[in-house]
Write an enzyme that holds these catalytic residues in place. Sequence first.
Site, mmCIF file in Angstrom:
data_model
loop_
_atom_site.group_PDB
_atom_site.id
_atom_site.type_symbol
_atom_site.label_atom_id
_atom_site.label_comp_id
_atom_site.label_asym_id
_atom_site.label_seq_id
_atom_site.Cartn_x
_atom_site.Cartn_y
_atom_site.Cartn_z
ATOM 1 N N LYS A 1 0.662 -0.632 -0.347
ATOM 2 C CA LYS A 1 -0.458 0.605 0.219
ATOM 3 C C LYS A 1 1.023 1.287 0.024
ATOM 4 O O LYS A 1 -0.271 2.134 -0.383
ATOM 5 C CB LYS A 1 -0.867 0.109 0.776
ATOM 6 C CG LYS A 1 -2.449 -0.791 0.930
ATOM 7 C CD LYS A 1 -3.130 -0.293 2.079
ATOM 8 C CE LYS A 1 -4.486 -1.629 2.045
ATOM 9 N NZ LYS A 1 -5.515 -1.267 2.972
ATOM 10 N N LYS B 1 -12.155 -12.083 -11.942
ATOM 11 C CA LYS B 1 -12.841 -11.728 -11.072
ATOM 12 C C LYS B 1 -13.703 -10.515 -11.036
ATOM 13 O O LYS B 1 -13.090 -9.794 -11.754
ATOM 14 C CB LYS B 1 -12.296 -12.052 -9.754
ATOM 15 C CG LYS B 1 -12.437 -13.146 -9.195
ATOM 16 C CD LYS B 1 -11.643 -13.105 -7.156
ATOM 17 C CE LYS B 1 -12.012 -11.897 -6.949
ATOM 18 N NZ LYS B 1 -11.310 -13.126 -5.884
ATOM 19 N N LYS C 1 -14.209 -4.354 -8.622
ATOM 20 C CA LYS C 1 -15.021 -2.882 -8.462
ATOM 21 C C LYS C 1 -14.046 -1.800 -9.035
ATOM 22 O O LYS C 1 -14.342 -0.822 -9.876
ATOM 23 C CB LYS C 1 -15.464 -2.318 -7.336
ATOM 24 C CG LYS C 1 -13.514 -2.548 -6.364
ATOM 25 C CD LYS C 1 -14.875 -1.974 -4.775
ATOM 26 C CE LYS C 1 -13.503 -2.166 -3.297
ATOM 27 N NZ LYS C 1 -14.167 -2.795 -2.426
#
Length: 329
Positions: free
Chosen positions: A113, A194, A197
């Site tokens: 991150k 998959k 979003k």
Amino acid sequence: MDKRVVFSGIQPSGDLHIGNYIGAVRQWAKGQDAGLNIFCVVDMHAITIPQDPKTLAQKTKEISAIILAAGVDPEKSLLFVQSHNPDHANLGWVLNCYLSMGQMGRMIQYKEKSEGKGFVSVGLFDYPALMAADILLYDTTEVPVGEDQKQHVELTRDVAERFNAKYGETFVLPELKIPKVGGRVMGLTDPSKKMSKSDSNSNGVVGLLEDPGSVRKKIMAAVTDSGSEVKYDWDKKPGISNLLEIYSQLAGVSVSESETRFAGLNYGQFKTAVADEVERFLTNFQKKYYEIADSEKLDEILRNGAERSYEMSHKKLLEVYDRVGFVKP
Ligand code: TRP
């Protein structure tokens, strides 16, 4: 008495889609009768990366209402917002002091991150200490999280063991439970990936709160395969297999039962049936969602959840304070 305590932390970010529903959300309500199930909307974790305040507030309420619409019963389970209970931050601070920089620096999620970011907050680095506090405050026995959170749960056990060894039994060591995925849902425009979003093509994704009418169009436009038979075969017919999977999961029937139902139909007729099912599901789900989201009940449920969680967590926090030598006020 069932001593099982299951703690789930849910980030109030992003839009949930039917892939999330089939794979995870609908499982939240199952197993509610076994032990205590805690659902915590982790807004304090969310701000470890930049957030728009309005969006964060909206998403916090939204995910809470989705949890309830999915069937979580606030009488049986515990649902609350992390920042409503100050014990989480307070225990997080204490645990900070029993975790080493080296150990925290090995967290893969932090590395991922923070990579390439201009501004990396101390909060992002410290994220797992707060997560450990979430879990340890409630004598949690199980943490149902994905593979990506495994290291954080191990760190939680580690800090709990270190604390227990130094001060005596204080914390219960939680077990990681990787939940069984209810079914895999792929993107409508690219069934090799998959449903996600972050898909750049929004036509591939069916949001849980999306207008059912526009979802119909997406289903009708979903990628299909060569041939004309409705058959479940991920290698040769990924598009059709994905639609069969979605249908079966939402209609609550087996895939082979669905195949039988659609035998002899052409792709267009089949898609119409899938679109009907998805539309029916979304209409029902959203009806429940808006009943909760638009009422004052939601705030009341969250306030009540925060109070009940505090009753449990505060005992633990005071025990910790006592052990480390903080005097009583
Ligand atoms: N880190 C988790 C995630 O990103 C969210 C989380 C925060 C959590 N606190 C938790 C999960 C406690 C389980 C238990 O998904």
